[in-house]
Enzyme design. Structure first.
Site, PDB file in Angstrom:
ATOM      1  N   SER A 151       0.829  -1.202   0.000  1.00 23.29           N
ATOM      2  CA  SER A 151       0.000   0.000   0.000  1.00 23.29           C
ATOM      3  C   SER A 151       0.868   1.259   0.000  1.00 23.29           C
ATOM      4  O   SER A 151       1.656   1.455  -0.926  1.00 23.29           O
ATOM      5  CB  SER A 151      -0.975  -0.041   1.185  1.00 23.29           C
ATOM      6  N   ASP A 249      -9.812  -3.970  -5.425  1.00 19.69           N
ATOM      7  CA  ASP A 249      -9.082  -2.861  -4.803  1.00 19.69           C
ATOM      8  C   ASP A 249      -9.276  -1.603  -5.640  1.00 19.69           C
ATOM      9  O   ASP A 249      -9.023  -1.629  -6.855  1.00 19.69           O
ATOM     10  CB  ASP A 249      -7.595  -3.223  -4.720  1.00 19.69           C
ATOM     11  N   HIS A 279      -7.938  -4.884  -1.144  1.00 22.25           N
ATOM     12  CA  HIS A 279      -6.785  -4.128  -0.670  1.00 22.25           C
ATOM     13  C   HIS A 279      -6.444  -4.587   0.751  1.00 22.25           C
ATOM     14  O   HIS A 279      -7.317  -4.755   1.596  1.00 22.25           O
ATOM     15  CB  HIS A 279      -7.113  -2.630  -0.660  1.00 22.25           C
TER      16      HIS A 279
END
Length: 308
Positions: A151, A249, A279
């Site tokens: 991320s 995501d 995600h």
């Protein structure tokens, strides 16, 4: 395919966003409360907390020595958390799995967080630890020097790779990005995944701006390629990349576009989209066998090291 049934069960228990202001201290405390005690974590022969004495100052690191035979190299890992969450503890299990499954020593970086530390403090810490690691012969040992992150940590991976290239430092052998956040311009028309996966999958498109506001309000300008690495014009000369994306995501398409642009610039790249994943699946759902294989894929990318 639909989102994995185990993820769906967890998502069904989450409260709907209510628009309340985000409280970093409360959110960090909530994260910390979820960390299992040391005796419940994946055992490794040696896990040591230390300080990397760098040009950016002392940076906390946690060093994981893998089980078994000779060292295959080093992975420097940058945890995710929208630049204001995450810690050595919240992502300890990810670092342990990386070490075990790749046979590489892992150095996890406890970089400074927004909003207390304004841009580019966290990025500077990550880059400084990479440069510090090169001087630690007992860590590097002549093998790979890979950088990895999930991320916002994947954002730092891309930015560190670019900084190193521009500084003439070519020691990084691999970059590994798990569902990276690479474009902090959150115009929903920029990527189809921002609309297709906008709601109901954990990370929501409407939440991107408030979650990243702590970083952006501290001087991280989205037009800056060190903030939004996809805005870098020339991606040539960067290290080979493994990019892992998740089907459900909102950030999926920007990660895949980064892979496409790297390939167009002549960089060796592998992009894998994990079906049924959302995600954060490496952090939250890697206990599911279909998703745990991300570590085996990482090992293969680094040279075929089998899991131990």
């Amino acid at each position: 395919m639909p989102i994995h049934h185990e993820i769906a069960k967890v998502l069904s228990t989450l409260p709907a966003p209510d628009g309340s202001p985000l409280d970093p201290a409360a959110m960090r405390a909530h994260e910390a409360a979820q960390v299992p005690p040391p005796e419940q974590r994946l055992p490794l022969p040696d896990v040591v907390d230390s300080l990397a004495e760098t040009d950016a100052g002392p940076v906390p690191v946690r060093i994981y020595t893998p089980t078994g035979s000779a060292q295959h190299g080093l992975i420097i890992y940058f945890h995710g958390g929208a630049f204001f969450l995450g810690s050595l503890d919240t992502h300890d299990h990810v670092a342990r799995a990386l070490a075990k499954e790749t046979g590489h020593t892992v150095v996890s970086v406890g970089y400074r967080l927004a909003p207390e530390a304004a841009f580019p403090a966290g990025l500077d810490d990550c880059y400084a630890v990479v440069r510090w690691a090169v001087e630690q012969e007992q860590l590097l040992g002549g093998g790979n020097l890979a950088i990895a992150g999930d991320s916002s940590g994947g954002n730092f991976v891309a930015a560190v790779a670019a900084k190193a290239h521009d500084d003439g430092f070519h020691g990084i052998t691999h970059q590994i990005l798990y569902y990276p956040s690479l474009d902090l311009d959150f115009d929903v028309d920029r990527y189809a995944s921002l609309r297709d996966n906008a709601e109901g999958f954990g990370l929501e498109t409407a939440g991107l701006a408030p979650f990243n506001a702590f970083y952006l309000d501290g001087g991280a300008e989205p037009a800056n390629p060190l903030v939004s690495p996809l805005k870098r014009e020339d991606l040539g000369g960067l290290p080979p990349a493994l990019i892992i994306t998740a089907e459900f995501d909102p950030l999926r398409d920007e990660g895949e576009l980064y892979g496409q642009r790297l390939a167009e610039a002549g960089v060796e790249v592998s992009v894998s989209r994990y079906a049924g994943a959302n995600h954060g699946f490496v952090q939250h759902f890697s206990w599911i066998p279909e998703f745990h294989k991300v570590f085996a894929e990482t090992a293969e990318f680094l040279g075929g090291r089998p899991g131990l």
